[in-house]
Write a protein that holds these residues in place. Structure first.
Motif, mmCIF file in Angstrom:
data_model
loop_
_atom_site.group_PDB
_atom_site.id
_atom_site.type_symbol
_atom_site.label_atom_id
_atom_site.label_comp_id
_atom_site.label_asym_id
_atom_site.label_seq_id
_atom_site.Cartn_x
_atom_site.Cartn_y
_atom_site.Cartn_z
ATOM 1 N N UNK A 42 0.829 -1.201 0.000
ATOM 2 C CA UNK A 42 0.000 0.000 0.000
ATOM 3 C C UNK A 42 0.866 1.255 0.000
ATOM 4 N N UNK A 43 1.966 1.251 0.753
ATOM 5 C CA UNK A 43 2.880 2.387 0.765
ATOM 6 C C UNK A 43 3.516 2.609 -0.604
ATOM 7 N N UNK A 44 3.883 1.534 -1.273
ATOM 8 C CA UNK A 44 4.464 1.638 -2.611
ATOM 9 C C UNK A 44 3.444 2.212 -3.585
ATOM 10 N N UNK A 45 2.206 1.752 -3.490
ATOM 11 C CA UNK A 45 1.156 2.260 -4.377
ATOM 12 C C UNK A 45 0.895 3.744 -4.120
ATOM 13 N N UNK A 46 0.890 4.153 -2.853
ATOM 14 C CA UNK A 46 0.681 5.562 -2.533
ATOM 15 C C UNK A 46 1.813 6.424 -3.092
ATOM 16 N N UNK A 48 3.663 5.733 -5.699
ATOM 17 C CA UNK A 48 3.510 5.774 -7.150
ATOM 18 C C UNK A 48 2.429 6.762 -7.549
ATOM 19 N N UNK A 49 1.317 6.768 -6.816
ATOM 20 C CA UNK A 49 0.230 7.716 -7.100
ATOM 21 C C UNK A 49 0.723 9.142 -6.900
ATOM 22 N N UNK A 50 1.494 9.354 -5.842
ATOM 23 C CA UNK A 50 2.025 10.682 -5.564
ATOM 24 C C UNK A 50 2.958 11.136 -6.679
ATOM 25 N N UNK A 51 3.842 10.242 -7.131
ATOM 26 C CA UNK A 51 4.761 10.594 -8.215
ATOM 27 C C UNK A 51 4.009 10.860 -9.514
ATOM 28 N N UNK A 108 -0.713 5.769 -13.711
ATOM 29 C CA UNK A 108 0.087 5.137 -12.653
ATOM 30 C C UNK A 108 1.067 4.127 -13.231
ATOM 31 N N UNK A 109 0.606 3.333 -14.179
ATOM 32 C CA UNK A 109 1.474 2.332 -14.807
ATOM 33 C C UNK A 109 2.620 2.999 -15.566
ATOM 34 N N UNK A 110 2.333 4.118 -16.222
ATOM 35 C CA UNK A 110 3.372 4.848 -16.953
ATOM 36 C C UNK A 110 4.417 5.398 -15.982
ATOM 37 N N UNK A 111 3.972 5.953 -14.859
ATOM 38 C CA UNK A 111 4.912 6.461 -13.848
ATOM 39 C C UNK A 111 5.778 5.325 -13.313
ATOM 40 N N UNK A 112 5.180 4.173 -13.095
ATOM 41 C CA UNK A 112 5.935 3.022 -12.588
ATOM 42 C C UNK A 112 6.923 2.511 -13.634
#
Length: 179
Positions: A42-46, A48-51, A108-112
């Motif tokens: 969940x922290x990793x997803x947050x 990624x969303x922030x970035x 989100x996938x593009x940022x990742x």
């Protein structure tokens, strides 16, 4: 109050054995709690969303040529990078397929993908968006222009998706990376 000793003689014997000792003071330091895997994910997803929300704005409209294939070269890089991408001088190290994804999930996938490319030192990435209704086809170039680590991009050659994909070059900060 119950006593652990059965008589006073045992208590005196215990006190003699202990002598000048004193009780240990509790420091009350708790061991570090282990984080469970769900919380870490969940922290990793947050993050990624922030970035993704930091780099990719949906309201930003860059000045990208609309006639012909989509192409862009960031200022400070060789002007022929887009042409070299089109010719096939760069082979993608990572490929992201966004078929069927909604816009927010695709962002989100593009940022990742960009984060992973930087972490794994991949210079060329391929984003397959498909043609479909054209929403992702229109948005992805606008998002890529906003990211500071994207040096250039061009519509992919036919072997990597043609009109339904984009090849992008990631700036890894290395000297002579694209020369």
């Amino acid at each position: 109050m119950s006593s652990k000793f059965s008589n006073d003689d045992e208590m005196d014997l215990f006190r003699q054995a202990m002598g000048d000792t004193r009780q240990i003071k509790q420091d009350k330091i708790q061991p570090e709690a282990k984080r469970n895997k769900q919380k870490i994910a969940l922290d990793i997803e947050k993050r990624t969303v922030r970035e993704a929300s930091f780099y990719f704005s949906d309201t930003f409209e860059p000045a990208i040529e609309s006639d012909g294939p989509i192409k862009y070269v960031q200022q400070g890089f060789a002007h022929d990078l887009a042409k070299r991408i089109r010719r096939g001088d760069f082979q993608p190290d990572l490929i992201l397929d966004l078929h069927g994804m909604k816009r927010d999930h695709a962002k989100l996938e593009l940022a990742e993908l960009i984060h992973t490319a930087i972490k794994e030192h991949c210079r060329c990435i391929c984003i397959v968006h498909g043609i479909g209704s054209g929403i992702l086809k229109a948005k992805i170039p606008h998002w890529l222009v906003q990211h500071p680590k994207i040096a250039a991009f061009h519509q992919a050659p036919l072997e990597f998706g043609g009109n339904g994909a984009i090849l992008a070059l990631v700036d890894l900060g290395e000297e002579e990376a694209f020369f």
